[in-house]
Design an enzyme around this catalytic site. Structure first.
Site, PDB file in Angstrom:
ATOM      1  N   TYR A 115       0.824  -1.208   0.000  1.00  0.00           N
ATOM      2  CA  TYR A 115       0.000   0.000   0.000  1.00  0.00           C
ATOM      3  C   TYR A 115       0.858   1.258   0.000  1.00  0.00           C
ATOM      4  CZ  TYR A 115      -3.135   3.727   1.352  1.00  0.00           C
ATOM      5  OH  TYR A 115      -3.822   4.912   1.378  1.00  0.00           O
TER       6      TYR A 115
ATOM      7  N   HIS B 153      -5.305  16.295  -4.668  1.00  0.00           N
ATOM      8  CA  HIS B 153      -5.611  16.588  -3.264  1.00  0.00           C
ATOM      9  C   HIS B 153      -5.413  18.061  -2.918  1.00  0.00           C
ATOM     10  CE1 HIS B 153      -5.918  12.323  -2.975  1.00  0.00           C
ATOM     11  NE2 HIS B 153      -5.964  12.298  -1.650  1.00  0.00           N
TER      12      HIS B 153
ATOM     13  N   ASN C   4      -0.165  12.886   4.779  1.00  0.00           N
ATOM     14  CA  ASN C   4      -0.820  12.160   5.871  1.00  0.00           C
ATOM     15  C   ASN C   4      -0.314  12.675   7.210  1.00  0.00           C
ATOM     16  OD1 ASN C   4      -2.790  10.016   5.480  1.00  0.00           O
ATOM     17  ND2 ASN C   4      -1.300   9.157   4.050  1.00  0.00           N
TER      18      ASN C   4
ATOM     19  N   TYR D 175     -20.412  36.935  41.520  1.00  0.00           N
ATOM     20  CA  TYR D 175     -19.581  35.829  41.048  1.00  0.00           C
ATOM     21  C   TYR D 175     -18.516  36.281  40.055  1.00  0.00           C
ATOM     22  CZ  TYR D 175     -22.897  32.391  42.994  1.00  0.00           C
ATOM     23  OH  TYR D 175     -23.682  31.630  43.813  1.00  0.00           O
TER      24      TYR D 175
ATOM     25  N   ARG E 218     -15.814  37.564  42.397  1.00  0.00           N
ATOM     26  CA  ARG E 218     -15.366  36.624  43.417  1.00  0.00           C
ATOM     27  C   ARG E 218     -14.815  35.332  42.817  1.00  0.00           C
ATOM     28  NH1 ARG E 218     -19.714  33.839  47.069  1.00  0.00           N
ATOM     29  NH2 ARG E 218     -20.924  35.548  46.163  1.00  0.00           N
TER      30      ARG E 218
ATOM     31  N   PHE F  35      -3.029   8.746  11.804  1.00  0.00           N
ATOM     32  CA  PHE F  35      -3.301  10.047  11.190  1.00  0.00           C
ATOM     33  C   PHE F  35      -4.621  10.648  11.649  1.00  0.00           C
ATOM     34  CE2 PHE F  35      -4.384   6.535   8.310  1.00  0.00           C
ATOM     35  CZ  PHE F  35      -5.766   6.600   8.409  1.00  0.00           C
TER      36      PHE F  35
ATOM     37  N   GLU G  32     -13.144   6.349   4.430  1.00  0.00           N
ATOM     38  CA  GLU G  32     -12.866   7.270   5.544  1.00  0.00           C
ATOM     39  C   GLU G  32     -14.214   7.673   6.136  1.00  0.00           C
ATOM     40  OE1 GLU G  32     -10.438  10.269   3.739  1.00  0.00           O
ATOM     41  OE2 GLU G  32      -8.946   8.795   3.072  1.00  0.00           O
TER      42      GLU G  32
END
Length: 533
Positions: free
Chosen positions: A65, A95, A208, A295, A298, A343, A429
């Site tokens: 791969y 990409h 990646n 508040y 304080r 990743f 994915e």
């Protein structure tokens, strides 16, 4: 927004990559201040050794791969050797599909540096020339143009990282060191950097990673460290000018609830208020009959402290991520090439969302303190809206509106991105982190917090002036005097926006926090030394 580094990051001229995990301050130094990058010789040796393993696998008739196959949903498609160079270039070109506004230079430089660090681990299988090219781009000040939208934060920040890789190939558009937009090929030629021709595995190795979201997390943590100190200063100025009590900040009371960040903020408040004639003026119970403050006064250490503890947790996660080698597949120490899920951006995405919640709450309590100073029913003797001529002048009425509007937006930005997974790549994915989106909204939130705190500091400075002839504490007086260098004191209404912007710049530069500690709060309690960024 860029908050100027008040610590050693600005002073780092050179950062070595590959000898040890980068420190947060080193990332800030390269990303924001242009520190040069040097590659450790041992890193290049590791890179060369693992590249030899990849080249051996590339000759194997069995598919591996990312080396001899396609990517993502096409992971089972074998690619013939003569097509693999085109495969790598096609991966990067396809990409590099970001869209929207240009991402800030410091973010892109942080992303590039963090990807360089992973490449230098020797776990990605790239050639030494790839590592050297990324270092050369950083040192030449060449910043690829990256677009805001495109990353889902799962298989790394794919689109942002691809835009950087595209520039390293001599394609796409970049910014030069002077900020000019030019073709990448032109910029590389001017810097005597040869464009990369990517070989097997290298395209995947360049895209990646969680580098974009991690870089933004580290920059945000740096900025937040300045703003949380500023928040303590602003709270002290509000307590003092509204005739609140500092008794609740006593160390023994704080110790009854041993939260680390709370103790730090309470100690800061004690230091900020030390020596105040205004505080001393109402310590006599016959003068001050109020039992408790609201508040927002304080509980400032509790809220600010919780934000500090959240930031410390985020820094812990970031430090672990800095020690990671994020790629898929990776080359293991014993020479295996293994697919993995490292990743995925979930660890980083979660803390980015946590910080957005903390930022919104710190801004919210700040705006409430500002509002109290403008309300004559709650400010203990200050004029309505701190106006000069009540009825004719509106004072800081609309400055508080601005703070309220920002706080409202920060609450929307606090909605977590990390729960909003959306599937992609033909369901390969099918669960993503959205960490890039979490980081983008955190950057906007931190800018908003700086503006809300600036409005509180501006308001409290005028309120302190209106307590004359009583003198403020040395610390709060020093901050008030700093504000007076860019904003006028009490008087008739005037154009207020420029003064708000000027005080915001002081907050973002770290000058307000710096003036406070120089003003006498030497006993300020910092975070633990190993967490200072």
């Amino acid at each position: 927004m860029t908050i100027v580094t008040p610590t050693s990051a600005r002073d780092l001229a050179v950062v070595t990559v590959g000898a040890a995990p980068l420190r947060p301050d080193e990332v800030v130094a390269v990303a924001r201040h242009g520190a040069r990058v040097e590659l450790a010789p041992e890193a290049l040796a590791r890179v060369a050794a693992t590249r030899a393993l990849v080249e051996g696998l590339a000759d194997d008739p069995e598919p591996h791969y990312g080396i001899s196959t396609g990517f993502g949903a096409l992971a089972t498609t074998f690619i013939a050797p003569e097509r693999r160079l085109q495969l790598q270039a096609s991966l990067i070109r396809s990409h590099a599909a970001g869209t929207g506004p240009e991402v800030e230079r410091e973010v892109v430089r942080a992303l590039m540096l963090l990807r360089l660090q992973t490449l230098a681990t020797g776990h990605t299988g790239v050639r030494p020339v790839v590592v050297q090219t990324y270092a050369a781009l950083l040192n030449a000040g060449i910043t690829p143009i990256v677009r805001e939208y495109g990353s889902l934060g799962c298989s790394g920040d794919l689109a942002p990282l691809a835009h950087v890789a595209l520039a390293a190939m001599g394609e796409g558009r970049v910014r030069t060191a002077s900020g000019d937009e030019v073709d990448a090929a032109e910029a590389l030629a001017a810097a005597s950097v040869s464009p990369l021709v990517l070989c097997e595995k290298e395209g995947l190795a360049l895209i990646n990673g969680t580098d974009g979201m991690l870089g933004m997390l580290l920059l945000a943590l740096h900025d937040l460290s300045v703003l949380l100190d500023t928040a303590d200063v602003a709270a002290g100025m509000s307590v003092e000018s509204q005739l609140g009590t500092d008794a609740v900040f006593a160390a023994d009371l704080q110790a009854l609830r041993p939260q680390v960040g709370q103790a730090v903020s309470a100690a800061n408040l004690r230091a900020v208020l030390a020596g105040s004639a205004i505080m001393a003026s109402h310590r006599d119970p016959a003068v001050c009959t109020r039992v408790q403050d609201a508040y927002s006064l304080r509980c400032s250490p509790q809220v600010h402290g919780a934000a500090r503890d959240t930031a410390d947790h985020a820094l812990l996660i970031a430090s672990r991520e800095l020690a990671a080698a994020v790629d898929n597949p990776v080359i293991t120490d014993d020479g295996r090439v293994e697919s993995n899920g490292n990743f995925h951006g979930a660890p980083v995405a979660y803390v980015l969302d946590f910080l957005a919640i903390a930022v919104a709450d710190v801004a919210s309590i700040s705006e409430r303190r500002t509002d109290r100073a403008l309300d004559r029913a709650r400010s203990n003797g200050l004029p309505p809206f701190l106006a000069d001529e009540v009825g004719v002048d509106s004072g800081f009425m609309i400055a508080q509106y601005a703070a309220a509007g920002i706080v409202s937006e920060l609450k929307r930005l606090a909605v977590p991105a990390s729960v909003d997974s959306i599937p992609s790549s033909a369901m390969q994915e099918d669960h993503v982190s959205m960490g890039w989106a979490a980081a983008r909204k955190l950057r906007r939130a931190i800018d908003g917090l700086s503006r809300v705190l600036a409005i509180e500091v501006l308001t409290a400075s005028r309120a302190l002036d209106l307590r004359a002839p009583l003198e403020p504490a040395p610390v709060t007086g020093a901050v008030r005097d700093l504000v007076r260098t860019v904003a006028g004191g009490p008087g008739p209404d005037r154009y207020l926006s420029p003064e708000m912007e000027a005080v915001t710049a002081l907050v973002q530069s770290g000058a307000v926090a710096g003036a406070a500690w120089l003003g006498g709060a030497a006993s300020r309690v910092p975070a633990s030394p190993d967490q200072v960024i």
